[in-house]
Design a protein around this motif. Structure first.
Motif, short mmCIF file in Angstrom:
data_model
loop_
_atom_site.label_atom_id
_atom_site.label_comp_id
_atom_site.label_asym_id
_atom_site.label_seq_id
_atom_site.Cartn_x
_atom_site.Cartn_y
_atom_site.Cartn_z
N LEU A 74 10.70 2.42 -4.02
CA LEU A 74 10.98 1.22 -3.23
C LEU A 74 9.73 0.84 -2.46
CD1 LEU A 74 13.86 -0.13 -2.87
CD2 LEU A 74 13.87 0.90 -0.61
N THR A 75 9.44 -0.46 -2.38
CA THR A 75 8.34 -0.90 -1.51
C THR A 75 8.75 -0.69 -0.05
OG1 THR A 75 9.19 -3.16 -1.61
CG2 THR A 75 7.44 -2.58 -3.15
N LYS A 88 0.82 -1.21 0.00
CA LYS A 88 0.00 0.00 0.00
C LYS A 88 0.85 1.27 0.00
CE LYS A 88 -3.99 -2.07 2.34
NZ LYS A 88 -4.90 -2.00 3.52
N GLU A 89 2.03 1.20 0.64
CA GLU A 89 2.88 2.38 0.75
C GLU A 89 4.22 2.12 0.06
OE1 GLU A 89 3.23 3.53 4.82
OE2 GLU A 89 1.16 4.26 4.95
N VAL A 90 4.72 3.14 -0.64
CA VAL A 90 6.02 3.05 -1.30
C VAL A 90 6.87 4.25 -0.88
CG1 VAL A 90 5.13 1.77 -3.28
CG2 VAL A 90 5.22 4.27 -3.36
N LEU A 91 8.16 4.12 -1.07
CA LEU A 91 9.11 5.18 -0.74
C LEU A 91 9.69 5.71 -2.05
CD1 LEU A 91 11.09 3.21 2.00
CD2 LEU A 91 8.90 4.39 2.24
N ILE A 106 19.83 2.55 0.69
CA ILE A 106 19.60 1.64 -0.44
C ILE A 106 20.01 2.30 -1.75
CG2 ILE A 106 17.77 0.55 -1.80
CD1 ILE A 106 16.48 -0.30 0.79
N ILE A 107 19.71 3.59 -1.90
CA ILE A 107 20.17 4.32 -3.09
C ILE A 107 21.71 4.33 -3.11
CG2 ILE A 107 20.33 6.63 -4.10
CD1 ILE A 107 17.43 7.05 -3.44
N VAL A 125 12.83 -2.66 -5.57
CA VAL A 125 12.80 -1.53 -6.50
C VAL A 125 11.70 -1.80 -7.53
CG1 VAL A 125 14.06 -0.23 -8.25
CG2 VAL A 125 15.22 -1.00 -6.19
N ILE A 126 10.64 -1.00 -7.48
CA ILE A 126 9.54 -1.17 -8.43
C ILE A 126 9.45 0.00 -9.41
CG2 ILE A 126 8.17 -2.62 -6.90
CD1 ILE A 126 6.54 -0.14 -6.16
#
Length: 443
Positions: free
Chosen positions: A288-289, A139-142, A376-377, A295-296
């Motif tokens: 990102l999820t 439901k939430e992504v970054l 992560i980046i 990574v989407i």
């Protein structure tokens, strides 16, 4: 014409089958079995013609592109190491151990030009498909942006003027234009004189040398242009000479300056970093999820646009890849301005005024999790060839960013496979039974 992948190759007595020399429980072997290579072959066959010489098989090229990005290797380095690694050969679809290089390194260039940005998105899409639906559809992504630096030297006006002078000499030599003066010795001395201009005793002489370099560069550009009297020859160099004139005319405070002659699309971007005030490249965005960290979405932008304006095209890419949009996107304060984009709620860290203690605690935990996209980046940039982009042009920026995201997903799957194998082995050694006969044989 696309190359053929032989499903049931005939055995060769004089060649060593890879299955006889590798561990079939290795993570790369397990990963290669999880990938639907027939679907990959079908997706990428659209970029090939039915006529002509057979090309390198699609599985070999796609597998090589992934491995190269996963292990942060250049085109030449990967081809050399491919011969040494039987697991890479198996992943790329080989049946027997190969002793020669698989192809020329220029095949990478041709393949990237062939598939373009759309083909790179297909690679990202099938890397996402390796995870289950529950992990991907959260439901939430970054969302966050970063700078993908281009492979250029730190730009100064004197360097650009010197490069213009060198290029004008090359054009004159190629087109048999006789220059009145080559300025080789003078330019060499001027480049020495223009250094250390911040020192009070050197400032006057250094600035004078820099002005002289610019004068010589303009003089040679005009002389070369006069020497190209033929219309066809002039039209061939028209774009290059126009670029030289733009560099010579630009001033210190101009916007959209040119910082590189071979990469004129490079932008000067400031992200507020204390250790690196300015970065020269393009702006890229990563999605990102929240829980699973997949990574989407990965997108590069040609212009240095406001971070808030990158969210809409980034969410559109996520919809193309997943077929649906998340409910909420968590971003930093650099994206403030809109509360909803394409029906997705945009949340940024706030002051907490007017909220209950429970809401404040919940938001604090939510945005602490949002901060996890920063390291992560950093991993994507350091480990998957996004720290410095060696691909040419705007399309090279797009392809490199997308493939870096796909490589991060593939390495995430590899770590999951490795972890599951270690758990099975631990269970096996604690309770030695015949429950896992394959692992007993390989141990």
């Amino acid at each position: 014409m696309k190359g053929k992948n032989i499903k049931n190759p005939q055995l060769n007595v004089f060649c060593v089958p890879l299955v006889n020399v590798i561990n079939m429980e290795h993570e790369l072997v397990v990963l290669s079995k999880r990938i639907d290579w027939e679907s990959v072959d079908k997706d990428f066959s659209l970029y090939y013609s039915d006529l002509g010489r057979p090309a390198v098989p699609i599985r070999k090229m796609v597998g090589s592109m992934l491995l190269k990005q996963m292990y942060n290797l250049g085109d030449e380095t990967f081809v050399e190491r491919w011969v040494e690694n039987p697991y890479w050969q198996y992943f790329c679809g080989e049946t027997y151990f190969q002793y020669d290089k698989p192809y020329d390194t220029s095949e990478f260039v041709h393949f990237r030009k062939r598939i373009g940005e759309n083909g790179a998105q297909k690679i990202l899409k099938f890397s996402i498909s390796l995870f289950n639906s529950k992990e991907v559809h959260e439901k939430e992504v970054l969302i966050d942006t970063t700078v993908q630096e281009k492979n250029i030297t730190f730009p100064t006006d004197s360097k650009l003027h010197k490069r213009i002078i060198e290029n004008c000499r090359k054009i004159a030599e190629k087109e048999n234009i006789k220059l009145r003066q080559s300025y080789k010795k003078i330019v060499k001395q001027l480049m020495i004189d223009q250094r250390f201009r911040e020192h009070p005793k050197r400032r006057k002489a250094a600035n004078a040398a820099a002005r002289k370099l610019k004068t010589i560069a303009g003089r040679l550009v005009r002389e070369v242009e006069r020497g190209l009297d033929d219309i066809d020859r002039l039209s061939y160099y028209d774009e290059r000479l126009w670029l030289y004139y733009l560099v010579l005319e630009q001033k210190r405070d101009d916007k959209n300056k040119i910082y590189s002659l071979h990469e004129p699309e490079v932008k000067c971007i400031s992200k507020g970093k204390e250790h690196k005030k300015y970065e020269f490249g393009n702006k890229s965005s990563i999605v990102l999820t929240k829980k699973s960290g997949i990574v989407i979405g990965a997108l590069a932008f040609e212009e240095n646009i406001y971070d808030g304006h990158t969210i809409e095209p980034q969410l559109a890419q996520v919809k193309d890849l997943l077929g649906r949009l998340p409910e909420t996107a968590l971003v930093d304060r650099g994206c403030k301005g809109r509360k909803s984009i394409l029906g997705v709620n945009i949340k940024i860290p706030g002051s907490g005024k007017g909220k209950t203690a429970y809401q404040k605690t919940k938001d604090r935990a939510r945005f602490r999790r949002r901060a996890s996209i920063e390291p992560i980046i950093g991993h994507i940039k350091q480990d998957h060839r996004m720290l410095r982009n060696y691909l040419k042009g705007v399309e090279g920026d797009m392809i490199n960013t997308i493939l870096a995201g796909a490589a991060f997903n593939m390495m995430k799957v590899l770590r999951k496979i490795r972890k599951s194998i270690i758990c099975i082995l631990n269970e096996l050694f604690e309770n030695p039974t015949n429950k896992y006969p394959i692992l007993i044989n390989c141990c």
